[in-house]
Write a protein that holds these residues in place. Structure first.
Motif, short mmCIF file in Angstrom:
data_model
loop_
_atom_site.label_atom_id
_atom_site.label_comp_id
_atom_site.label_asym_id
_atom_site.label_seq_id
_atom_site.Cartn_x
_atom_site.Cartn_y
_atom_site.Cartn_z
N UNK A 249 -9.11 -5.90 -43.80
CA UNK A 249 -9.50 -5.19 -42.69
C UNK A 249 -10.79 -5.77 -42.21
N UNK A 250 -10.90 -6.30 -40.84
CA UNK A 250 -12.01 -6.52 -40.26
C UNK A 250 -12.85 -5.54 -39.44
N UNK A 251 -13.94 -5.05 -39.79
CA UNK A 251 -14.28 -3.92 -39.15
C UNK A 251 -15.36 -4.48 -38.16
N UNK A 252 -14.94 -4.57 -36.75
CA UNK A 252 -15.78 -4.77 -35.77
C UNK A 252 -16.57 -6.22 -35.99
N UNK A 253 -15.82 -7.09 -36.62
CA UNK A 253 -16.32 -8.23 -37.27
C UNK A 253 -16.19 -9.41 -36.46
N UNK B 263 -10.45 -3.38 -36.54
CA UNK B 263 -11.00 -2.47 -36.29
C UNK B 263 -12.04 -2.64 -35.21
N UNK B 264 -11.71 -2.25 -33.85
CA UNK B 264 -12.58 -2.48 -32.73
C UNK B 264 -13.34 -1.20 -32.39
N UNK C 69 -17.93 1.40 -28.51
CA UNK C 69 -19.24 1.55 -27.84
C UNK C 69 -19.78 -0.10 -28.10
N UNK C 70 -19.41 -1.06 -28.76
CA UNK C 70 -19.77 -2.35 -29.15
C UNK C 70 -19.15 -3.29 -28.11
N UNK C 71 -18.23 -2.76 -27.38
CA UNK C 71 -17.44 -3.62 -26.24
C UNK C 71 -16.15 -2.93 -26.43
N UNK D 89 -0.93 -8.88 -37.79
CA UNK D 89 -2.13 -8.14 -37.34
C UNK D 89 -1.98 -6.97 -36.64
N UNK D 90 -2.86 -5.93 -36.89
CA UNK D 90 -2.65 -4.69 -36.28
C UNK D 90 -4.22 -4.54 -35.64
N UNK D 91 -4.25 -3.73 -34.62
CA UNK D 91 -5.33 -3.30 -34.06
C UNK D 91 -5.65 -1.80 -33.98
N UNK D 92 -6.75 -1.18 -34.28
CA UNK D 92 -7.20 0.29 -34.54
C UNK D 92 -8.44 0.27 -33.60
#
Length: 234
Positions: free
Chosen positions: A95-99, A181-182, A185-187, A203-206
């Protein structure tokens, strides 16, 4: 039972995940927040990017963790993505958190055409470390004054070599089961590199309606997303 391994971004350590860890453990899972070399309680130790990859892989192997959901926030997405490739069938999901995400031969700063020189100059001026942000830099990210105070109070200088050394990938990231995870507020949208991977089947987007540090601003919501990601499997 899922084993969550959580790695925070630049300037932060295991302490940054405290509220999320409480939620994951309350749900009956293992949660292992990790401080990378040179940060937090390991402050000042020299480290390169591959040191951080090794920190993550070694923690998982030392604890003999299985069914791992490996979580990387901000900068930590780069070593986490490489470590996810390296732990083989121990991985359930990354899981990539706004990364940031790793690209073979590219560094954290190589994608910063306007800011690279500034970051590299700052590292050179501060003894090889990237100094933490000020409280004002966290404004507009959905954080309370108390939350900003926690971040600023706990932040430590970040080892500069981890930001300038290139990533090494043994296989394409698109082959990994992943959630991105996008934080809106950061874009409003992920970068082009992430968008390309999201067109694949694995891949999935949240999206989260908060800023770049959701482990502080929305820990319960982030924990639910991580639990859902664990259930998504491979």
């Amino acid at each position: 039972m899922t084993s969550f391994v959580l790695v925070a971004g630049a300037w932060l350590g295991a302490w940054a995940w405290a509220d999320v860890v409480d939620e994951l453990r309350a749900a009956g899972h293992d949660a292992h927040p990790l401080t990378l070399s040179g940060l937090g309680e390991k402050r000042g130790a020299p480290a390169g990017q591959q040191t951080h990859v090794g920190d993550i892989v070694q923690e998982i192997e030392r604890r003999d963790l299985r069914e791992v959901v490996l979580v990387g926030h901000s900068y930590a997405g780069i070593p986490v993505g490489q470590a996810a490739v390296g732990i083989g069938d121990r991985l359930t999901r990354v899981v990539f958190v706004d990364s940031n995400i790793p690209a073979g031969g590219e560094s954290f700063v190589s994608g910063w055409p306007d800011g690279r020189a500034m970051v590299e100059a700052s590292i050179a001026e501060h003894g090889g470390f990237w100094p933490p942000l000020s409280a004002a830099d966290y404004e507009g990210q959905g954080l309370s004054d108390e939350q900003i105070g926690r971040i600023v109070g706990g932040a430590t200088p970040h080892p500069g070599a981890t930001l300038t050394e290139p990533a090494v990938l043994a296989r394409p990231l698109g082959e990994l089961p992943a959630t991105y995870v996008k934080c809106l507020l950061d874009g409003p949208e992920p970068g082009a590199d992430v968008a390309a991977l999201l067109t694949g089947e694995r891949w999935r987007l949240v999206e989260m309606d908060t800023g770049h540090w959701p482990m502080f601003s929305r820990p319960r919501e982030l924990a639910r997303i991580l639990l859902d990601a664990a259930g998504a499997g491979g």
